[in-house]
Design an enzyme around this catalytic site. Structure first.
Site, PDB file in Angstrom:
ATOM      1  N   ALA A   1       0.858  -1.188   0.000  1.00  0.00           N
ATOM      2  CA  ALA A   1       0.000   0.000   0.000  1.00  0.00           C
ATOM      3  C   ALA A   1       0.895   1.239   0.000  1.00  0.00           C
ATOM      4  CB  ALA A   1      -0.893   0.012   1.231  1.00  0.00           C
ATOM      5  N   LYS A   2       0.340   2.367  -0.269  1.00  0.00           N
ATOM      6  CA  LYS A   2       1.054   3.638  -0.135  1.00  0.00           C
ATOM      7  C   LYS A   2       0.019   4.721   0.030  1.00  0.00           C
ATOM      8  CE  LYS A   2       5.437   4.886  -0.383  1.00  0.00           C
ATOM      9  NZ  LYS A   2       6.537   4.022   0.090  1.00  0.00           N
ATOM     10  N   GLY A   3       0.403   5.797   0.699  1.00  0.00           N
ATOM     11  CA  GLY A   3      -0.542   6.874   0.870  1.00  0.00           C
ATOM     12  C   GLY A   3       0.146   8.207   0.924  1.00  0.00           C
TER      13      GLY A   3
ATOM     14  N   ASP B   1       7.226   7.848   5.554  1.00  0.00           N
ATOM     15  CA  ASP B   1       7.807   7.966   4.214  1.00  0.00           C
ATOM     16  C   ASP B   1       8.296   9.413   4.114  1.00  0.00           C
ATOM     17  OD1 ASP B   1       7.638   6.054   1.629  1.00  0.00           O
ATOM     18  OD2 ASP B   1       7.505   8.110   0.971  1.00  0.00           O
TER      19      ASP B   1
END
Ligand code: NAD
Length: 416
Positions: free
Chosen positions: A105-107, A146
């Site tokens: 996932a990434k956000g 991140d």
């Protein structure tokens, strides 16, 4: 990077290559080409001056067939759904290569975080979590830091999630401060992991690490810890850089002394006994091992041919363009691809989650020992496949990562 490439077209082209090499079922290829879920939210907050700030928030969950979603949250101006989707896809392969039970996932939130006060950043983080809370959770989706988010941001995420659920749930996020359940060794894990891979790769190309010359672009979290680990193995760190430029010293640098200088002056440049160089010169510097640890697209068609290193270890995500990749391969440069080289960070995030779920706190020695075991195994799994398939390391890493996920989809089946 050629103008037709976007992060997503590159990620999809990589998937296509792996699918072809694996002779993947076309249905599974289609499933993996798109994320399972893409969430777009409007994150509205009260600014310090009483006006309303409206920011775009994104969370992309690629595939979770091997376990809950896992991936960082970045605060960055101009982030797009396309870029976040590509990064989520790469996280799926990375977790699979590291053989940890997660999907990718990434956000992110589209914001220039340097322009917000600490209070505004806290309100932004908490509002974003409240908007996507039903899709998060220790068994659903576990965020991590991140670009431009840190341990403090993760503490706000843990608190917001816990407050909304009504009890303390440290295992809902990783990369937290140690005092609220963070793991020992998380900060240095990515840089250390890169050097575990370098050690394995050096043995394969008969490169002696004692006095091997190392150049590192980017002297942030990953770059500094990679420099420290390389120095610890007896390598000579001859060049490092940050956003304001770099330094070169043929005799070798002490990473701790350079860090102290950077903390005092704001930059690595003008360090005693060194020549100032540009970031472009660093990439082309005389060295045995080049470690890009800053931004994407740093090794391109323009400079790949001028690289003098025998090995390139991709600590950053996506530092090499597809055209440069071909040039490095033709030059027979040993390349450790990003999805393998930098998987130490998510590996120790996994250790943090395990510690939280079992209410344990491991020693630094235990974390570091387990990290080395995982990295060495991941490197050798990819290397063996590259030998069997007579392929380059990036293709082998993709084949391993995609292959394990595809096999999980096949076993689980498609319901209903
Ligand atoms: P960071 O913000 O701590 O450090 C980034 C460094 O890059 C800084 O020293 C900055 O000055 C430098 N930099 C910025 N612009 C530059 C430029 N134009 N030229 C040269 N240097 C420049 O970030 P980080 O956590 O060290 O991450 C570095 C890279 O590693 C990123 O690509 C990130 O996605 C990747 N990565 C990080 C982790 C992690 O655990 N931190 C895990 C996997 C991948």
């Amino acid at each position: 990077m050629a103008p037709e490439h976007t992060p997503l077209t590159v990620a999809q082209a990589q998937l296509k290559l792996a699918a072809k090499k694996l002779n993947l079922d076309s249905g599974i290829h289609k499933i993996l080409s798109q994320p399972k879920r893409s969430i777009l939210v409007s994150v509205d907050i009260r600014m310090d001056n009483c006006t309303v700030g409206v920011f775009r928030g994104i969370r992309v969950q690629h595939w979770d067939v091997r376990g809950p979603f896992k991936g960082g949250i970045r605060f960055y101006p101009n982030i797009t759904m396309d870029e976040v989707t590509a990064l989520a896809m790469l996280m799926t392969w990375k977790c699979s290569i590291a053989d940890i039970p997660y999907g990718g996932a990434k956000g992110g939130i589209c914001v220039d975080s340097k322009k917000l006060s600490k209070g505004e950043l806290e309100r932004l983080t908490r509002r974003y979590v409240s908007l996507i809370v039903e899709y998060l959770g220790p068994h659903r989706d576990i965020p991590a830091p991140d670009m431009y988010t840190d341990a403090q941001t993760m503490a706000w995420i843990m608190d917001t999630y816990s407050q909304l659920k009504g009890y303390s749930i440290p295992e809902c996020v990783t990369g937290k401060p140690v005092e609220i359940g963070g793991s020992e060794g998380r900060t240095e894990a990515t840089g250390k992991g890169v050097i575990h891979c370098v050690k394995e790769a050096a043995a394969n190309i008969d490169l002696k690490l004692k006095n091997a010359e190392v150049a590192i672009q980017g002297f942030g979290n990953v770059g500094f810890h990679a420099a420290q680990a390389a120095h610890g193995l007896g390598c000579k760190v001859v060049a490092v850089s940050d956003s304001s430029g770099g330094i070169y010293c043929q005799k070798g640098l002490n990473p701790d002394a350079v860090l102290a200088h950077k903390e005092k002056t704001g930059s690595v440049q003008n360090f005693k006994g060194c020549k100032n160089i540009t970031n472009e010169e660093l990439i082309e510097a005389k060295c045995d091992i080049l470690i890009p640890a800053a931004l994407q697209n740093q090794i391109t068609q323009k400079n790949a041919d001028k690289i003098q290193a025998r090995m390139v270890a991709e600590a950053a995500n996506g530092p090499t363009t597809p055209e440069a990749d071909r040039i490095l391969h033709e030059k027979n440069i040993c390349l450790i691809p990003d999805i393998l080289a930098n998987c130490g960070g998510v590996t120790v995030s996994y250790f943090e989650w395990v510690q939280n779920l079992t209410r344990e706190h491991w020693t630094l020695e235990k974390v570091n020992g387990k990290l080395e075991t995982k990295m060495t195994k991941a490197f050798n799994d990819v290397y063996s496949l590259s030998q069997e398939e007579e392929s380059d390391m990036r293709t082998a890493a993709l084949m391993l990562g995609v292959g394990r996920v595809a096999s999980a989809i096949k076993t689980l089946g498609l319901w209903p």
